[in-house]
Design an enzyme around this catalytic site. Structure first.
Site, short mmCIF file in Angstrom:
data_model
loop_
_atom_site.label_atom_id
_atom_site.label_comp_id
_atom_site.label_asym_id
_atom_site.label_seq_id
_atom_site.Cartn_x
_atom_site.Cartn_y
_atom_site.Cartn_z
N LEU A 1 0.82 -1.21 0.00
CA LEU A 1 0.00 0.00 0.00
C LEU A 1 0.85 1.25 0.00
CD1 LEU A 1 -3.19 0.81 1.95
CD2 LEU A 1 -1.18 2.23 2.39
N LEU A 2 0.47 2.19 -0.84
CA LEU A 2 1.05 3.55 -0.86
C LEU A 2 -0.03 4.52 -0.41
CD1 LEU A 2 2.98 5.35 -3.71
CD2 LEU A 2 0.73 6.19 -3.03
N ASP B 1 0.27 8.80 1.54
CA ASP B 1 0.68 10.21 1.40
C ASP B 1 2.06 10.38 0.75
OD1 ASP B 1 -1.48 10.20 3.09
OD2 ASP B 1 -0.51 11.28 4.72
N GLN C 1 4.44 7.34 2.00
CA GLN C 1 4.02 6.38 3.00
C GLN C 1 3.85 5.02 2.34
OE1 GLN C 1 2.84 7.35 6.72
NE2 GLN C 1 4.73 8.12 5.84
N TYR D 1 5.32 8.19 10.10
CA TYR D 1 4.21 8.87 9.44
C TYR D 1 4.71 10.07 8.64
CZ TYR D 1 0.41 6.14 11.60
OH TYR D 1 -0.46 5.15 11.96
N SER D 2 3.77 10.80 8.05
CA SER D 2 4.09 11.80 7.04
C SER D 2 4.93 12.96 7.57
CB SER D 2 2.81 12.35 6.43
OG SER D 2 2.15 11.36 5.69
N ARG E 1 0.57 15.68 14.02
CA ARG E 1 1.43 15.01 13.04
C ARG E 1 1.63 15.82 11.76
NH1 ARG E 1 -3.12 11.66 13.81
NH2 ARG E 1 -4.69 11.76 12.15
#
Length: 491
Positions: A39-40, A42, A58, A101-102, A160
């Site tokens: 899975l891709l 952000d 991500q 995370y992003s 975040r």
């Protein structure tokens, strides 16, 4: 380091193991960035560094669901020839063990600094989040420096997606946040050295600047100057549908205004959605070498249909949009495909000022395909209802009587149709980019954009026009060549 090496090796082994299954999928895209497997979501760390564009993303390499995220990495000198680089970040430290995370990237003293959110969940499911730093001298290999910001008082752990930039000699960071009243905000930090950060406070959000209740969480903020204005892009969660607005589970859009450096508040106008299609979220921008503001976004969204996509059975899901240039004009942002994409054009076909039938479907030889760019221009505007039926799956319609443009697609399960719409006073041009399983539609020079995945019969290539009245139209079409994708030597 041992855990880091093991995680990366496991990711590469799964990529190699599933390579044949993934590559044989007829819905693999031709000129969009996709995950090698898994899975891709952000786009992260989008930057022009040492003569090349770097796009991180991500990535869950182990499944098509949202698990612990890595940072995948692509690099390009021209936005159409890409190299898959080694994994940049893996969730291997106490402060990011449940996901890197992003975040974003900046250049400083010839080095690449990336800031990201470390996600941690304890055994009871309680979340903690840390804003973390990693540094690279070559833009490929990164050394983690650990957390540089902890969640300040008055905010939940939904804190975040740091975006960093430099202005007036000071580093600034805007973050997506949820305050203790469960309202979404964009908050600001500043620093003199990229490691010691001072909390300034919210610059915009629910209940701020007269905005009212506007979502329970703001994700993926991005603040920059465009022309003489300050722009804040944000992805608010929790907006209720309002007519043709806010039709997706989560939205992405922008505010235009002026940032007051003394009060640190953004005095802004209304929120405008960047894209009106089904699959667009978490956009991120950067400046290119010529000062143009470019943007990528996630061509997907987390919703109930996500796992219905047919690519899941072939061990991958989602992609990034095409890169786009942002232009400010008349108080709004226009989007246009970057000029570099014209190098993919081949086999041009053109029909100048043809008359479309007013009594039935119109087809033109050479106007069709699986990967194509098409421009439909109406020098006199559209006087009656006009439709494009694309590969027997997507229908684009404009009704001048209601001033409504509609994108309709078949559901991923194939059990019906679903629509997204916008209000458009008149229709002058439709600029369409087709890939094997995606469509990006730019209306009237990019004043409105629709981005969506769709999954037609791979053998169907037809494009049919239908007009209520006899319309004058110029049609241009090019086949689009696949972009070059090179496997990194260590990936």
């Amino acid at each position: 380091m041992i855990k880091h090496n093991r995680l990366m090796q496991e990711a590469y082994e799964r990529e190699e193991r599933e390579r044949h299954v993934v590559s044989s999928d007829p819905f693999r895209l031709s000129y969009h960035l996709m995950p090698p497997v898994g899975l891709l979501n952000d786009p992260n760390g989008f930057i022009y560094f040492q003569g090349a564009y770097h796009v991180f993303y991500q990535w869950n390499p182990f499944e098509t669901g949202h698990g612990a995220k890595f940072w995948g990495h692509y690099r390009s000198s021209d936005l159409i020839s890409w190299k898959e680089e080694p994994i940049a970040l893996a969730p291997d430290e106490w402060y990011d063990k449940n996901g890197c995370y992003s975040g974003s990237a900046v250049e400083h003293d010839g080095k690449l600094y990336i800031f990201y959110t470390g996600n941690v969940k304890d055994e009871d499911g309680k979340r903690s989040s840390y804003q973390c730093l990693a540094v690279s001298e070559d833009g490929v290999t990164f050394e983690k420096k650990g957390p540089v910001i902890h969640v300040p008082a008055g905010y939940t752990a939904h804190f975040r997606d740091p975006k960093v930039w430099r202005e007036h000699g000071v580093w600034h960071m805007v973050l997506g946040a949820q305050n203790s009243d469960l309202q979404g905000e964009a908050v600001l930090f500043r620093s003199a050295n990229l490691t010691d950060w001072e909390f300034v406070g919210p610059i915009a959000g629910s209940g701020i600047s007269g905005l009212g209740d506007f979502g329970y969480m703001w994700e993926c903020p991005d603040m920059f100057k465009l022309g003489d204005k300050d722009v804040l892009i944000v992805s608010p969660q929790g907006l209720e549908p309002d007519g043709t607005l806010y039709q997706n589970l989560f939205q992405s859009g922008y505010f235009i205004g002026k940032w007051d450096s003394k009060s640190h508040k953004l005095c802004h106008g209304s929120f405008t959605e960047l894209d009106r299609g089904f699959d667009f979220y978490a956009p991120q921008t950067t400046l290119d070498a010529n000062g143009k503001r470019l943007m990528f976004a996630w061509m997907g969204i987390t919703d109930a249909q996500e796992q219905d996509q047919p690519t899941v059975k072939n061990e991958w899901i989602h992609a990034l949009t095409m890169p786009r240039e942002l232009i400010l004009a008349g108080g709004r942002i226009y989007q246009k495909p970057v000029e570099e994409l014209k190098a993919l054009r081949a086999n041009p076909v053109e029909y100048r000022e043809v008359s479309l039938k007013g009594d039935g479907p119109s087809k033109f030889e050479g106007i069709g395909g699986i990967t194509a760019e098409l421009i439909f221009s109406f020098p006199k505007g559209v006087r009656g209802t006009f439709e494009l039926i694309i590969r027997e799956n997507v229908r684009l319609q404009y009704d001048p009587n209601t001033q409504t443009f509609t994108l309709e697609r078949k559901t991923f399960k194939g059990d019906g149709e679903e629509t997204r719409q916008c209000t458009l006073e008149e229709l002058e041009t439709i600029h369409v980019f087709l890939d094997t399983s995606s469509i990006e539609v730019f209306l009237n020079g990019g004043t409105e954009v629709f981005t969506s995945r769709f999954f037609p019969d791979p053998d169907v290539t037809s494009i049919v026009m239908q007009s209520e009245k006899q319309e004058e139209c110029t049609i241009q079409k090019w086949d689009l060549q696949p972009f070059a994708l090179e496997k990194g030597t260590d990936a």
